[in-house]
Write a protein that holds these residues in place. Structure first.
Motif, PDB file in Angstrom:
ATOM      1  N   GLY A  53       0.783  -1.223   0.000  1.00 54.46           N
ATOM      2  CA  GLY A  53       0.000   0.000   0.000  1.00 54.46           C
ATOM      3  C   GLY A  53       0.818   1.278   0.000  1.00 54.46           C
ATOM      4  N   GLU A 104      -3.630   5.916   5.508  1.00 51.51           N
ATOM      5  CA  GLU A 104      -4.631   6.405   4.557  1.00 51.51           C
ATOM      6  C   GLU A 104      -5.911   6.810   5.309  1.00 51.51           C
ATOM      7  OE1 GLU A 104      -5.982   3.433   1.766  1.00 51.51           O
ATOM      8  OE2 GLU A 104      -6.500   4.980   0.297  1.00 51.51           O
ATOM      9  N   LYS A 105      -6.354   5.931   6.222  1.00 51.12           N
ATOM     10  CA  LYS A 105      -7.572   6.238   6.983  1.00 51.12           C
ATOM     11  C   LYS A 105      -7.422   7.499   7.800  1.00 51.12           C
ATOM     12  CE  LYS A 105      -9.086   1.536   7.632  1.00 51.12           C
ATOM     13  NZ  LYS A 105      -8.175   0.585   8.264  1.00 51.12           N
ATOM     14  N   TRP A 109       0.293   1.020   5.845  1.00 51.07           N
ATOM     15  CA  TRP A 109      -0.021   2.209   5.049  1.00 51.07           C
ATOM     16  C   TRP A 109      -1.527   2.470   4.937  1.00 51.07           C
ATOM     17  CZ3 TRP A 109       2.608   6.355   3.649  1.00 51.07           C
ATOM     18  CH2 TRP A 109       3.978   6.306   3.888  1.00 51.07           C
ATOM     19  N   TYR A 110      -2.328   1.421   5.092  1.00 45.89           N
ATOM     20  CA  TYR A 110      -3.779   1.620   5.022  1.00 45.89           C
ATOM     21  C   TYR A 110      -4.282   2.358   6.266  1.00 45.89           C
ATOM     22  CZ  TYR A 110      -2.934  -1.535   1.209  1.00 45.89           C
ATOM     23  OH  TYR A 110      -2.418  -2.077   0.055  1.00 45.89           O
ATOM     24  N   GLU A 129       0.667   3.358  -3.416  1.00 46.71           N
ATOM     25  CA  GLU A 129      -0.672   3.895  -3.705  1.00 46.71           C
ATOM     26  C   GLU A 129      -1.061   4.996  -2.708  1.00 46.71           C
ATOM     27  OE1 GLU A 129       0.099   0.727  -3.200  1.00 46.71           O
ATOM     28  OE2 GLU A 129      -0.228  -0.248  -5.146  1.00 46.71           O
ATOM     29  N   VAL A 130      -0.813   4.741  -1.436  1.00 47.79           N
ATOM     30  CA  VAL A 130      -1.233   5.713  -0.417  1.00 47.79           C
ATOM     31  C   VAL A 130      -0.390   6.989  -0.509  1.00 47.79           C
ATOM     32  CG1 VAL A 130      -1.499   6.134   2.062  1.00 47.79           C
ATOM     33  CG2 VAL A 130      -2.171   3.922   1.103  1.00 47.79           C
ATOM     34  N   LYS A 140      -1.598   9.090  -3.327  1.00 51.11           N
ATOM     35  CA  LYS A 140      -2.815   9.834  -2.985  1.00 51.11           C
ATOM     36  C   LYS A 140      -2.501  11.004  -2.040  1.00 51.11           C
ATOM     37  CE  LYS A 140      -5.831   5.832  -3.016  1.00 51.11           C
ATOM     38  NZ  LYS A 140      -6.608   4.972  -2.122  1.00 51.11           N
ATOM     39  N   LEU A 141      -1.682  10.730  -1.039  1.00 53.49           N
ATOM     40  CA  LEU A 141      -1.331  11.792  -0.083  1.00 53.49           C
ATOM     41  C   LEU A 141      -0.649  12.954  -0.789  1.00 53.49           C
ATOM     42  CD1 LEU A 141       0.175   9.684   2.861  1.00 53.49           C
ATOM     43  CD2 LEU A 141      -1.864  11.102   3.019  1.00 53.49           C
ATOM     44  N   LEU A 172      -6.481  10.679   5.116  1.00 54.57           N
ATOM     45  CA  LEU A 172      -7.266  10.958   3.900  1.00 54.57           C
ATOM     46  C   LEU A 172      -8.763  10.751   4.070  1.00 54.57           C
ATOM     47  CD1 LEU A 172      -4.918   9.440   1.188  1.00 54.57           C
ATOM     48  CD2 LEU A 172      -5.486  11.852   1.476  1.00 54.57           C
ATOM     49  N   GLU A 173      -9.141  10.042   5.116  1.00 56.13           N
ATOM     50  CA  GLU A 173     -10.564   9.718   5.213  1.00 56.13           C
ATOM     51  C   GLU A 173     -11.237  10.415   6.377  1.00 56.13           C
ATOM     52  OE1 GLU A 173     -10.823   5.454   5.133  1.00 56.13           O
ATOM     53  OE2 GLU A 173      -9.764   5.361   3.216  1.00 56.13           O
TER      54      GLU A 173
END
Ligand SMILES: [Mg+2]
Length: 185
Positions: free
Chosen positions: A68, A179-180, A175-176, A71-72, A75-76, A183-184
């Motif tokens: 991840g 992300e949470k 990394w997920y 990808e993360v 996005k960041l 980014l979420e």
């Protein structure tokens, strides 16, 4: 735009030290479940021998990024100002620092092409530069940030929840989780 400091070793990748160590010792070593602060202890007393064989080996050749991570970070990178901040000097110089610096540079360039070299910072004392957010696997490197994320690794598995709370640090296991959190929300 908020700034993020991202550590390299044991945050982007674990590199190849474990593999080289096993090659040197001639036996399997479960260093992921060892919690000592410096892995160099495994070659204690044989540093010179290790240096002769490994000082110019590439710690990052073919080393995969963690799940991840690519990808993360990508996005960041759309909504944060990201810097990769990493030390390149091993205790007792068991890996040649100049060679290691070059290998880190090449690895970052090839694996994370969307982060330009202008945003690599090679330094030892990461506390000197303030960032809005810091992501590192060593607690001491998280100082001087508003948001502190400790990336779970062998060196920090035993840090307790109370200790993290006391220092205003959030643990992220992968990394997920990052992300949470970033980014979420
Ligand atoms: Mg690290």
């Amino acid at each position: 735009m908020k700034t993020i400091m991202v550590d390299m070793d044991d945050v982007l990748t674990s590199g190849k030290f474990e593999e080289y160590l096993e090659e040197f010792l001639g036996e399997k070593k479960d260093i992921q479940s060892d919690t000592s602060y410096y892995r160099q202890k495994f070659i204690k007393g044989r540093e010179q021998e290790f240096i002769e064989q490994f000082q110019f080996r590439n710690l990052y050749e073919d080393a995969p990024l963690f799940d991840g991570c690519f990808e993360v970070l990508q996005k960041l990178n759309q909504s944060y100002d990201i810097y990769i901040v990493t030390s390149y000097i091993w205790k007792e110089d068991i890996f040649d620092a100049a060679e290691n610096l070059k290998n880190k540079f090449r690895y970052l360039q090839s694996q994370l092409p969307f982060i330009p070299p202008q945003k690599y910072i090679f330094m030892e004392n990461k506390n000197m530069i303030p960032f809005d957010i810091k992501i590192d696997d060593r607690m001491k490197n998280l100082e001087n940030a508003s948001q502190k994320l400790l990336f779970t690794s062998w060196s920090n598995k035993e840090v307790s929840t109370q200790e993290l709370q006391k220092n205003n640090i959030t643990r992220v296991n992968n990394w997920y989780d990052i992300e949470k959190l970033l980014l979420e929300q």
